[in-house]
Write an enzyme that holds these catalytic residues in place. Structure first.
Site, short mmCIF file in Angstrom:
data_model
loop_
_atom_site.label_atom_id
_atom_site.label_comp_id
_atom_site.label_asym_id
_atom_site.label_seq_id
_atom_site.Cartn_x
_atom_site.Cartn_y
_atom_site.Cartn_z
N LYS A 1 0.86 -1.19 0.00
CA LYS A 1 0.00 0.00 0.00
C LYS A 1 0.89 1.23 0.00
CE LYS A 1 -4.48 0.88 0.10
NZ LYS A 1 -5.53 0.04 -0.50
P1 NAD Z 1 -12.62 7.94 -3.35
O1 NAD Z 1 -11.68 8.96 -2.81
O2 NAD Z 1 -12.84 7.85 -4.81
O3 NAD Z 1 -14.06 8.12 -2.67
C1 NAD Z 1 -14.25 8.19 -1.28
C2 NAD Z 1 -15.67 8.64 -1.01
O4 NAD Z 1 -15.88 8.65 0.42
C3 NAD Z 1 -15.98 10.06 -1.47
O5 NAD Z 1 -17.31 10.13 -1.91
C4 NAD Z 1 -15.76 10.89 -0.21
O6 NAD Z 1 -16.49 12.11 -0.23
C5 NAD Z 1 -16.32 9.93 0.83
N1 NAD Z 1 -15.80 10.18 2.18
C6 NAD Z 1 -14.55 10.55 2.54
N2 NAD Z 1 -14.48 10.69 3.87
C7 NAD Z 1 -15.70 10.40 4.35
C8 NAD Z 1 -16.26 10.38 5.65
N3 NAD Z 1 -15.52 10.69 6.71
N4 NAD Z 1 -17.56 10.03 5.77
C9 NAD Z 1 -18.28 9.72 4.69
N5 NAD Z 1 -17.83 9.72 3.44
C10 NAD Z 1 -16.55 10.06 3.28
O7 NAD Z 1 -12.10 6.53 -2.75
P2 NAD Z 1 -12.43 5.05 -3.29
O8 NAD Z 1 -11.34 4.65 -4.22
O9 NAD Z 1 -13.85 4.98 -3.71
O10 NAD Z 1 -12.21 4.20 -1.96
C11 NAD Z 1 -13.23 4.06 -0.97
C12 NAD Z 1 -12.91 2.88 -0.08
O11 NAD Z 1 -12.84 1.70 -0.88
C13 NAD Z 1 -11.55 2.97 0.63
O12 NAD Z 1 -11.66 2.33 1.89
C14 NAD Z 1 -10.64 2.16 -0.26
O13 NAD Z 1 -9.51 1.66 0.43
C15 NAD Z 1 -11.59 1.06 -0.69
N6 NAD Z 1 -11.22 0.34 -1.94
C16 NAD Z 1 -11.03 1.04 -3.10
C17 NAD Z 1 -10.73 0.32 -4.26
C18 NAD Z 1 -10.60 1.00 -5.60
O14 NAD Z 1 -10.54 0.28 -6.63
N7 NAD Z 1 -10.59 2.32 -5.69
C19 NAD Z 1 -10.60 -1.07 -4.22
C20 NAD Z 1 -10.81 -1.74 -3.01
C21 NAD Z 1 -11.12 -1.00 -1.88
#
Ligand code: NAD
Length: 419
Positions: free
Chosen positions: A109
């Site tokens: 990571k």
């Molecule tokens: P992103 O930055 O694209 O989106 C995050 C979203 O969460 C946004 O809408 C943001 O406004 C919201 N957010 C941020 N802080 C918040 C809070 N305190 N309360 C409520 N909402 C909040 O990120 P992402 O890539 O969608 O990742 C989201 C989660 O999924 C993370 O935990 C990440 O590790 C996990 N994840 C992502 C992927 C991927 O392919 N991008 C894969 C597996 C897991």
């Protein structure tokens, strides 16, 4: 209810979860110690010139937890609260995740302590290119392959690929995944994590003798993952009754119009203020009446504080680490079926694996081929975890850890310890 002191440090939580499974598997102490510690950690401090004048020095990390089963793989996070323990924990989760879905990667990571929303596009590009340069000591198509995560996206992956390629003097698409399709990205990668979440939710629904179609669904987060989840569940005939982002949430008991909401969020930068909806806070959203709850934002959202108030019967962890261990046991006692992050959100890394394979072979697949192969892996993995849960009489998280940790332990024992 007696006050319970909760562990909130993500690395200590990850170690607790590993310790529980080490006991069930009767893991050798030496192997357990190897798995507790990241193989390699790099911390970098690097300057970026700001357009308004002056320079800011940023702190970034890249942690490789374990490479016993192959090159390390894992997302890159741009978030002001990220720190070394969070990155260690997420790297460890990636090791188990790749092993649960049985793809030939270890876990890694990366993170930079920054709020990307405060930077101009030019500053974001400079920060990404300089961070890539600093960590180019340890990343590479056969060593460690980053991908998007919180606060990063396909454009940032494109800058990483370009920077790395400039340094080595030729184009290296396989150094990073989640790139735009125009430069070696995979069809299907954008929505892969969301599609994997939908496949997991359908599998969990079938375990409960029902289906996703017609179910009331609540999604926290509307970014890379949350937006795809909302769109795909809407398309699958679920009623997505509430979604949120960092600014707040919106609710409509009859189901939100997700295409309209996506357009509203694109125009205004937030789901907040969407017509035909009522406002809800992120805290209220988690406790809404629904069938399926999908945390898709941050870790540490479902805790001892709110676990008892959650009404969903099924929780699919799209985010990494959204549930604390205390909340986990409360939910288990309530009979909630929880599909853990290392299984539920693995669709992203599975299609990242496909992207890497396609880049190395310079031979690209159709979206249908990508999605079908991912669905096969997700369904097979769910069944393996479910069978393990029934065999050991444990919840799905413990079962996923049993599957993942035992595969990594076996690889470590089989390879032996060098020298
Ligand atoms: P992103 O930055 O694209 O989106 C995050 C979203 O969460 C946004 O809408 C943001 O406004 C919201 N957010 C941020 N802080 C918040 C809070 N305190 N309360 C409520 N909402 C909040 O990120 P992402 O890539 O969608 O990742 C989201 C989660 O999924 C993370 O935990 C990440 O590790 C996990 N994840 C992502 C992927 C991927 O392919 N991008 C894969 C597996 C897991």
């Amino acid at each position: 209810m007696a006050q319970v002191k909760e562990e909130t440090n993500p690395y200590r939580i990850a170690l607790q979860q590993l310790a529980g499974v080490a006991e069930i598997l009767k893991l050798d102490d030496g192997i357990h110690e190897i798995l507790q510690k990241p193989k390699r950690e790099l911390t970098v401090h690097f300057p970026v010139n700001l357009e308004a004048g002056g320079t800011h020095v940023y702190t970034g990390y890249r942690v490789q937890h374990n490479s016993g089963r192959g090159p390390t793989k894992g997302g890159l996070r741009f978030h002001p609260d990220t720190d070394i323990d969070e990155v260690r924990a997420l790297a460890m989760l990636m090791t188990w995740k790749c092993a649960v879905v049985n793809i030939p990667f270890g876990g890694a990571k990366g993170g930079v302590e920054v709020d990307p929303a405060t930077l101009t596009r030019g500053e974001l590009e400079d920060l990404t290119r300089r961070y890539t340069t600093e960590i180019s000591l340890v990343i590479g198509p056969t060593s460690d392959i980053p991908a998007p995560d919180l606060g990063t996206n396909s454009q940032i992956m494109a800058w990483i690929m370009d920077t790395y390629s400039m340094h080595v003097g030729h184009t290296v698409p396989a150094v990073v995944t989640g790139k735009p399709v125009s430069i070696g990205g995979s069809e299907g990668r954008m929505d892969a994590t969301g599609l994997g979440v939908l496949i997991s939710a359908e599998a969990a629904s079938v375990t409960r003798s029902t289906h996703v179609e017609g179910k009331k669904v609540v999604v926290q987060g509307f970014g890379n993952v949350g937006n795809a989840v909302a769109r795909l569940f809407y398309k699958a005939g679920a009623q997505v009754v509430a979604v949120s982002d960092v600014r707040g949430g919106v609710y409509n008991g009859k189901g939100l119009n997700i295409p309209g909401l996506t357009e509203h969020a694109r125009k205004t930068g937030s789901v907040v203020g969407f017509p035909e909806s009522e406002p809800v806070t992120n805290a209220q959203l988690l406790e809404l009446d629904c069938d399926i709850l999908i945390p898709a934002a941050m870790q540490g959202q479902i805790t001892a504080e709110n676990a008892n108030k959650i009404k969903a019967k099924i929780i699919i962890e799209a985010a990494n680490g959204p549930t604390t261990p205390v909340a986990d046991s409360i939910l288990k006692d309530k009979g909630v079926l929880l599909v853990p992050d290392i299984l539920a959100n693995a669709g992203g890394v599975v299609v990242s694996y496909f992207e890497w394979v396609q880049d190395l072979q310079s031979f690209f697949w159709t979206e249908t081929e990508v999605n079908d192969r991912m669905a096969q892996i997700m369904n097979r993995s769910y069944q393996e975890v479910l069978t393990t849960a029934r065999k050991h009489d444990v919840d799905l998280r413990t079962a996923a850890y049993i599957v993942g940790v035992s595969r990594v332990a076996e690889a470590t024992i089989t390879r032996g310890i060098y020298p």
